[in-house]
Each structure stands twice: as structure tokens, then as C-alpha cells.
Design a protein around this motif. Structure first.
Motif, PDB file in Angstrom:
ATOM      1  N   PHE A   1       0.819  -1.208   0.000  1.00 27.03           N
ATOM      2  CA  PHE A   1       0.000   0.000   0.000  1.00 27.03           C
ATOM      3  C   PHE A   1       0.858   1.265   0.000  1.00 27.03           C
ATOM      4  N   VAL A   2       1.949   1.255   0.719  1.00 20.27           N
ATOM      5  CA  VAL A   2       2.855   2.399   0.741  1.00 20.27           C
ATOM      6  C   VAL A   2       3.487   2.579  -0.638  1.00 20.27           C
ATOM      7  N   LEU A   3       3.890   1.490  -1.260  1.00 20.56           N
ATOM      8  CA  LEU A   3       4.464   1.582  -2.606  1.00 20.56           C
ATOM      9  C   LEU A   3       3.454   2.128  -3.609  1.00 20.56           C
ATOM     10  N   ILE A   4       2.224   1.657  -3.521  1.00 20.99           N
ATOM     11  CA  ILE A   4       1.178   2.146  -4.424  1.00 20.99           C
ATOM     12  C   ILE A   4       0.919   3.629  -4.179  1.00 20.99           C
ATOM     13  N   LEU A   5       0.914   4.047  -2.921  1.00 25.23           N
ATOM     14  CA  LEU A   5       0.705   5.452  -2.583  1.00 25.23           C
ATOM     15  C   LEU A   5       1.843   6.320  -3.133  1.00 25.23           C
ATOM     16  N   ILE A   6       3.062   5.867  -3.034  1.00 26.40           N
ATOM     17  CA  ILE A   6       4.206   6.631  -3.545  1.00 26.40           C
ATOM     18  C   ILE A   6       4.147   6.730  -5.068  1.00 26.40           C
ATOM     19  N   VAL A   7       3.851   5.627  -5.721  1.00 24.80           N
ATOM     20  CA  VAL A   7       3.737   5.642  -7.177  1.00 24.80           C
ATOM     21  C   VAL A   7       2.600   6.565  -7.610  1.00 24.80           C
ATOM     22  N   PHE A   8       1.472   6.509  -6.910  1.00 20.30           N
ATOM     23  CA  PHE A   8       0.334   7.380  -7.225  1.00 20.30           C
ATOM     24  C   PHE A   8       0.703   8.851  -7.045  1.00 20.30           C
ATOM     25  N   ALA A   9       1.390   9.178  -5.951  1.00 21.23           N
ATOM     26  CA  ALA A   9       1.791  10.566  -5.696  1.00 21.23           C
ATOM     27  C   ALA A   9       2.745  11.066  -6.771  1.00 21.23           C
ATOM     28  N   ILE A  10       3.714  10.258  -7.152  1.00 19.50           N
ATOM     29  CA  ILE A  10       4.657  10.649  -8.199  1.00 19.50           C
ATOM     30  C   ILE A  10       3.918  10.838  -9.526  1.00 19.50           C
ATOM     31  N   TRP A  11       3.005   9.917  -9.817  1.00 16.60           N
ATOM     32  CA  TRP A  11       2.225  10.026 -11.053  1.00 16.60           C
ATOM     33  C   TRP A  11       1.415  11.326 -11.076  1.00 16.60           C
ATOM     34  N   MET A  12       0.744  11.645  -9.968  1.00 20.12           N
ATOM     35  CA  MET A  12      -0.100  12.832  -9.916  1.00 20.12           C
ATOM     36  C   MET A  12       0.728  14.126  -9.958  1.00 20.12           C
ATOM     37  N   LEU A  13       1.924  14.101  -9.398  1.00 18.96           N
ATOM     38  CA  LEU A  13       2.744  15.307  -9.389  1.00 18.96           C
ATOM     39  C   LEU A  13       3.405  15.579 -10.737  1.00 18.96           C
ATOM     40  N   PHE A  14       3.824  14.544 -11.440  1.00 19.12           N
ATOM     41  CA  PHE A  14       4.656  14.761 -12.618  1.00 19.12           C
ATOM     42  C   PHE A  14       4.021  14.349 -13.951  1.00 19.12           C
ATOM     43  N   PHE A  15       3.311  13.234 -14.004  1.00 14.25           N
ATOM     44  CA  PHE A  15       2.955  12.644 -15.293  1.00 14.25           C
ATOM     45  C   PHE A  15       1.498  12.833 -15.714  1.00 14.25           C
ATOM     46  N   ASP A  16       0.614  13.039 -14.808  1.00 16.74           N
ATOM     47  CA  ASP A  16      -0.808  13.122 -15.134  1.00 16.74           C
ATOM     48  C   ASP A  16      -1.110  14.414 -15.904  1.00 16.74           C
ATOM     49  N   SER A  17      -2.188  14.382 -16.695  1.00 20.56           N
ATOM     50  CA  SER A  17      -2.568  15.580 -17.448  1.00 20.56           C
ATOM     51  C   SER A  17      -3.067  16.687 -16.513  1.00 20.56           C
ATOM     52  N   ASN A  18      -3.447  16.354 -15.313  1.00 22.03           N
ATOM     53  CA  ASN A  18      -3.861  17.326 -14.303  1.00 22.03           C
ATOM     54  C   ASN A  18      -2.808  17.446 -13.215  1.00 22.03           C
ATOM     55  N   SER A  19      -1.541  17.350 -13.588  1.00 20.46           N
ATOM     56  CA  SER A  19      -0.470  17.345 -12.600  1.00 20.46           C
ATOM     57  C   SER A  19      -0.337  18.700 -11.912  1.00 20.46           C
ATOM     58  N   TRP A  20       0.382  18.682 -10.817  1.00 22.89           N
ATOM     59  CA  TRP A  20       0.579  19.894 -10.027  1.00 22.89           C
ATOM     60  C   TRP A  20       1.327  20.943 -10.833  1.00 22.89           C
ATOM     61  N   PHE A  21       2.301  20.544 -11.624  1.00 22.89           N
ATOM     62  CA  PHE A  21       3.079  21.490 -12.406  1.00 22.89           C
ATOM     63  C   PHE A  21       2.222  22.181 -13.460  1.00 22.89           C
ATOM     64  N   ILE A  22       1.360  21.436 -14.097  1.00 23.69           N
ATOM     65  CA  ILE A  22       0.474  22.034 -15.103  1.00 23.69           C
ATOM     66  C   ILE A  22      -0.487  23.010 -14.435  1.00 23.69           C
ATOM     67  N   HIS A  23      -1.018  22.630 -13.279  1.00 21.86           N
ATOM     68  CA  HIS A  23      -1.906  23.538 -12.545  1.00 21.86           C
ATOM     69  C   HIS A  23      -1.162  24.801 -12.136  1.00 21.86           C
TER      70      HIS A  23
END
Length: 110
Positions: free
Chosen positions: A19-41
Motif C-alpha cells: 500500500f505504501v508503494l502504491i501510494l508513492i507511485v500514485f503521488a509521483i504520477w499525480m505530481l509529474f505525469f498526469d494531465s492534471n499534474s501539479w506542475f500544469i496547474h
């Protein structure tokens, strides 16, 4: 076992949990790779702020232009503008333009 190996295992213990690994992967995905990422926002928020500042500037310019149009719609305002900007004069009238040294354009100013 040495003390450093125990410390390494102590710090790596949470990463063995799925679960911790999935949470870390999800956080990295949302911050950098997703179309709604933090950087784009962040970029979009900066762009929105710049556009709002530009909007305020143009509102002020529109208000200034409205005042100028209102002033030029009167006979006195139009005459004042023509005299100041285009150095127009009435018949039988002399115009003297007085320029000071600090108001003259020099080659350094251009």
C-alpha cells in the motif's frame, strides 16, 4: 549484524508494504505525469494571474479613453486638444513654443 544494516532495514521497512508503494507511485504520477499534474496547474494559475492583471490594465485604459472621448466631445475640449497637440491657432493669433533644455530630446535619449 552491523549497526548500519539494522538502520537500513529500519528505514526500508515501510517500503515493503504494498500500500505504501502504491501510494508513492500514485503521488509521483499525480505530481509529474498526469494531465492534471501539479506542475500544469501551477503554470495555468500563473497564466490566469497574468491574464487578470492584463484585464485590469485594459479596464483602466478603457476608462481613461472614455474620459478622453467625453472631454473631446465638447467644443472647448476639442479646441484645447487641437491647440496642445497640433499647435493650431485662431486667426490673428500668434503661438510661441517655449522649450527648456531638459525637455528637448537628445541623441542619448533616443
Amino acid at each position: 549484524m552491523s549497526n548500519s544494516k539494522v538502520n537500513k532495514k529500519k528505514y526500508l521497512r515501510p517500503f515493503k508494504n504494498v500500500f505504501v508503494l502504491i501510494l508513492i507511485v500514485f503521488a509521483i504520477w499525480m505530481l509529474f505525469f498526469d494531465s492534471n499534474s501539479w506542475f500544469i496547474h501551477h503554470e495555468l494559475n500563473n497564466e490566469i494571474e497574468a491574464l487578470e492583471n492584463e484585464k485590469e490594465y485594459y479596464k483602466k485604459e478603457i476608462e481613461k479613453d472614455r474620459k478622453a472621448i467625453k472631454e473631446l466631445s465638447t467644443e472647448e475640449g476639442l479646441e484645447k486638444f487641437a491647440r496642445e497637440e497640433y499647435y493650431m491657432k485662431r486667426e490673428n493669433e500668434e503661438i510661441y513654443i517655449i522649450e527648456y533644455e531638459d525637455s528637448l530630446k537628445t541623441k542619448e535619449d533616443e
